[in-house]
Design an enzyme around this catalytic site. Structure first.
Site, PDB file in Angstrom:
ATOM      1  N   GLY A   1      32.028  30.573  48.028  1.00  0.00           N
ATOM      2  CA  GLY A   1      33.192  31.925  48.515  1.00  0.00           C
ATOM      3  C   GLY A   1      33.195  31.404  50.301  1.00  0.00           C
ATOM      4  O   GLY A   1      34.145  32.580  50.439  1.00  0.00           O
TER       5      GLY A   1
ATOM      6  N   PRO B   1      29.645  25.846  46.063  1.00  0.00           N
ATOM      7  CA  PRO B   1      30.811  26.058  47.229  1.00  0.00           C
ATOM      8  C   PRO B   1      32.595  25.431  45.528  1.00  0.00           C
ATOM      9  O   PRO B   1      32.232  24.191  45.150  1.00  0.00           O
ATOM     10  CB  PRO B   1      31.253  24.864  47.955  1.00  0.00           C
ATOM     11  N   GLY B   2      33.684  26.008  45.899  1.00  0.00           N
ATOM     12  CA  GLY B   2      34.574  25.017  45.168  1.00  0.00           C
ATOM     13  C   GLY B   2      35.843  24.831  45.954  1.00  0.00           C
ATOM     14  O   GLY B   2      36.106  23.743  45.993  1.00  0.00           O
TER      15      GLY B   2
ATOM     16  N   ARG C   1      48.925  31.381  42.743  1.00  0.00           N
ATOM     17  CA  ARG C   1      47.896  32.607  43.968  1.00  0.00           C
ATOM     18  C   ARG C   1      49.041  33.398  44.479  1.00  0.00           C
ATOM     19  O   ARG C   1      48.809  34.342  45.260  1.00  0.00           O
ATOM     20  CB  ARG C   1      47.624  31.412  44.755  1.00  0.00           C
TER      21      ARG C   1
ATOM     22  N   TYR D   1      47.784  36.779  43.953  1.00  0.00           N
ATOM     23  CA  TYR D   1      47.527  38.086  45.689  1.00  0.00           C
ATOM     24  C   TYR D   1      47.622  37.263  46.522  1.00  0.00           C
ATOM     25  O   TYR D   1      47.596  37.291  47.319  1.00  0.00           O
ATOM     26  CB  TYR D   1      46.021  38.047  45.526  1.00  0.00           C
TER      27      TYR D   1
ATOM     28  N   CYS E   1      61.475  32.752  35.869  1.00  0.00           N
ATOM     29  CA  CYS E   1      62.416  34.117  35.258  1.00  0.00           C
ATOM     30  C   CYS E   1      61.571  34.932  36.115  1.00  0.00           C
ATOM     31  O   CYS E   1      61.132  36.218  35.211  1.00  0.00           O
ATOM     32  CB  CYS E   1      63.093  34.267  34.261  1.00  0.00           C
ATOM     33  N   GLU E   2      60.589  35.410  37.451  1.00  0.00           N
ATOM     34  CA  GLU E   2      59.834  36.474  37.455  1.00  0.00           C
ATOM     35  C   GLU E   2      60.655  36.626  39.252  1.00  0.00           C
ATOM     36  O   GLU E   2      59.887  34.978  40.053  1.00  0.00           O
ATOM     37  CB  GLU E   2      58.794  36.228  38.046  1.00  0.00           C
TER      38      GLU E   2
HETATM   39  C1  LIG Z   1      34.068  31.593  41.891  1.00  0.00           C
HETATM   40  C2  LIG Z   1      32.984  30.892  41.808  1.00  0.00           C
HETATM   41  C3  LIG Z   1      32.316  30.419  42.546  1.00  0.00           C
HETATM   42  C4  LIG Z   1      33.046  29.205  43.875  1.00  0.00           C
HETATM   43  O1  LIG Z   1      33.431  30.164  44.141  1.00  0.00           O
HETATM   44  P1  LIG Z   1      34.227  29.645  45.748  1.00  0.00           P
HETATM   45  O2  LIG Z   1      35.069  31.032  47.013  1.00  0.00           O
HETATM   46  O3  LIG Z   1      35.736  28.921  45.329  1.00  0.00           O
HETATM   47  O4  LIG Z   1      33.747  28.557  47.262  1.00  0.00           O
HETATM   48  C5  LIG Z   1      31.098  30.286  42.565  1.00  0.00           C
HETATM   49  N1  LIG Z   1      30.585  30.246  42.262  1.00  0.00           N
HETATM   50  C6  LIG Z   1      30.612  30.982  41.068  1.00  0.00           C
HETATM   51  C7  LIG Z   1      29.531  32.259  39.778  1.00  0.00           C
HETATM   52  C8  LIG Z   1      31.684  31.357  41.182  1.00  0.00           C
HETATM   53  O5  LIG Z   1      32.512  32.770  40.586  1.00  0.00           O
END
Ligand SMILES: *Cc1c(COP(=O)(O)O)cnc(C)c1O
Length: 436
Positions: free
Chosen positions: A247, A290-291, A329, A333, A360-361
């Site tokens: 997150g 983290p993603g 994105r 949002y 086409c949006e």
């Molecule tokens: C989406 C998600 C993440 C990664 O979230 P980021 O905001 O990209 O860091 C980690 N754990 C779970 C379970 C998620 O659904």
């Protein structure tokens, strides 16, 4: 546009990433093109590894839903980081990359029986159970097939990451996890502990994404630790593991002020240690997932400018050769991005334009107001921070083919995801015999 990682403007006035001229990359690979800065990707991984794993032995899992390819999975693994997957598809990609299954956590709020069987048979490190239905289903399958998987339970701690004044108590309305409030979580823990077919290792939460306020993470960590203590009071079980999800936010535009990885790590660890002292509780092994904060800044998407439409007194639309298909994105949002004309990166801006996609949006917008120098069709627009939740959320709307993805480092470039072709677009289609 803020230059990140290895980005610079070279003496031809072109944007350069990883020592590669973006104009040259667009020439060679076509557009839209996603460029991943390998040095910045590795640096982000290393900072996470150093902050969590090196001294404390805590685990970092890259949330592969942000962007997953076999090459990226290999980099993640080489940097000592595990993987979090949410589907049989992501798990298959990870295994195709040679990712060790014991370093993979399997998430998701509605895993199918087949996906659970697949995860059990390949021996993933943890299965994160989201709900009662899944708890029963996994137990049944494990019993029938002779497995005893290591599991975590996903909880909803009641921290609202997106409200301005986040709340540390009270129930939130979320589709994910067992709610702490109301006793659902405690019942689930008891149920899992009783099962001879499940090896409960700990608890998990993930409170949201693109979070800048460290207080939210602190709040979640405190609440989870209080709950671990409550569980110990009721059951005698001391959870050895605590997974606090992902997150951490990133910089997209000039209003964004994300905390750095090191501050984030300190916040979480301090909160956990505070509660360990308070409750005389042994420090659990922590995990974070983290993603975005790993893959978003290293990604840049390059488009070619095409048609434009000027509405006097309103705005000028300039269209690119991609759009919501490769970056949904803004449409989903109202996400905001910065960009730069990659072949005129040193030129002074002369006007503001709206960058629109080719779908086409009417909602197919990428940037509502971008300051640009004098532009013409054929110019290249680079949009930064597109590594996360762009390609992984891409679609084939309007039968647009997905972009290619290249990895750049030290002036060298490698393709890591090939461009989809028009031919690929009907590869799953079938014509029944009676239509011939
Ligand atoms: C989406 C998600 C993440 C990664 O979230 P980021 O905001 O990209 O860091 C980690 N754990 C779970 C379970 C998620 O659904």
């Amino acid at each position: 546009m803020r230059l990140q990682g290895t980005m610079q403007i070279n003496n031809q006035g072109h944007l350069e990433i990883g020592g590669c001229d973006v104009v040259g990359l667009a020439d060679t690979f076509g557009t839209p093109l996603m460029i991943i800065d390998e040095d910045l990707l590795r640096e982000n991984c290393r900072r996470y590894y150093k902050a969590f794993t090196q001294d404390d032995g805590d685990g970092v899992l890259y949330a592969s839903k942000a962007f997953l390819s076999t090459a990226v999975a290999r980099i993640i693994h080489k940097e000592g980081i595990g993987l979090d997957v949410v589907s049989g598809g992501e798990l298959t990609i990870a295994l195709a990359a040679g990712f060790p299954p014991e370093k993979i956590f399997f998430h998701g709020n509605n895993k199918s029986a087949n996906e659970l069987r697949f995860a059990l048979s390949c021996g993933v490190g943890r299965i994160v159970i989201d709900n009662h239905y899944e708890l029963e289903l996994l137990e049944q399958i494990s019993a029938a097939e002779g497995y005893r998987p290591s599991v975590l339970l996903r909880l909803a701690p009641g921290v609202d990451a997106h409200s301005h004044a986040y709340i540390c108590t009270g129930q939130i309305d979320s589709k994910f996890g067992f709610n702490i409030f109301g006793g659902g979580a405690l019942n689930a823990v008891k149920r899992a502990l009783e099962s001879p077919h499940l090896d409960l290792k700990g608890l998990h939460c993930h409170i949201g994404s693109q979070i800048f306020d460290l207080g939210v993470f602190r709040c979640a960590a405190l609440m989870m630790m209080d709950f671990l203590q409550e569980v110990r009071d009721h059951t005698g079980w001391t959870a050895p593991e605590l997974d606090l999800g992902g997150g951490l936010g990133v910089y997209y535009t000039s209003g964004d002020t994300p905390p750095i990885i090191e501050e984030y790590a300190k916040t979480i660890k301090d909160a956990v240690l505070q509660k360990c002292r308070e409750h005389n509780f042994p420090r659990p092994r922590l995990f974070v997932e983290p993603g975005r904060s790993i893959i978003s800044p290293p990604g840049t998407t390059v488009y070619t400018l095409g048609s434009s439409k000027e509405i006097p007194g309103v705005r000028k639309y300039v269209a690119v050769d991609g759009g919501m298909t490769d970056n949904p994105r803004p449409a989903l949002y109202q996400a905001e991005y910065e960009g730069i004309i990659a072949n005129k990166a040193a030129a002074k801006p002369v006007e503001g334009v709206a960058i629109t996609g080719r779908c086409c949006e009417s909602g197919d917008m990428l940037i509502w107001d971008l300051a640009v120098p004098r532009i013409e069709p054929g110019d290249l627009l680079a949009i930064s921070c597109t590594g996360a939740y762009n390609y992984s959320m891409s679609s084939n709307y309007n039968a647009l083919a997905r972009p290619a993805v290249v990895l750049v480092k030290d002036g060298k470039v490698d393709i890591i995801v090939k461009r989809e072709t028009w031919g690929d677009l009907s590869r799953l289609h079938c014509i029944p015999e009676h239509l011939f």
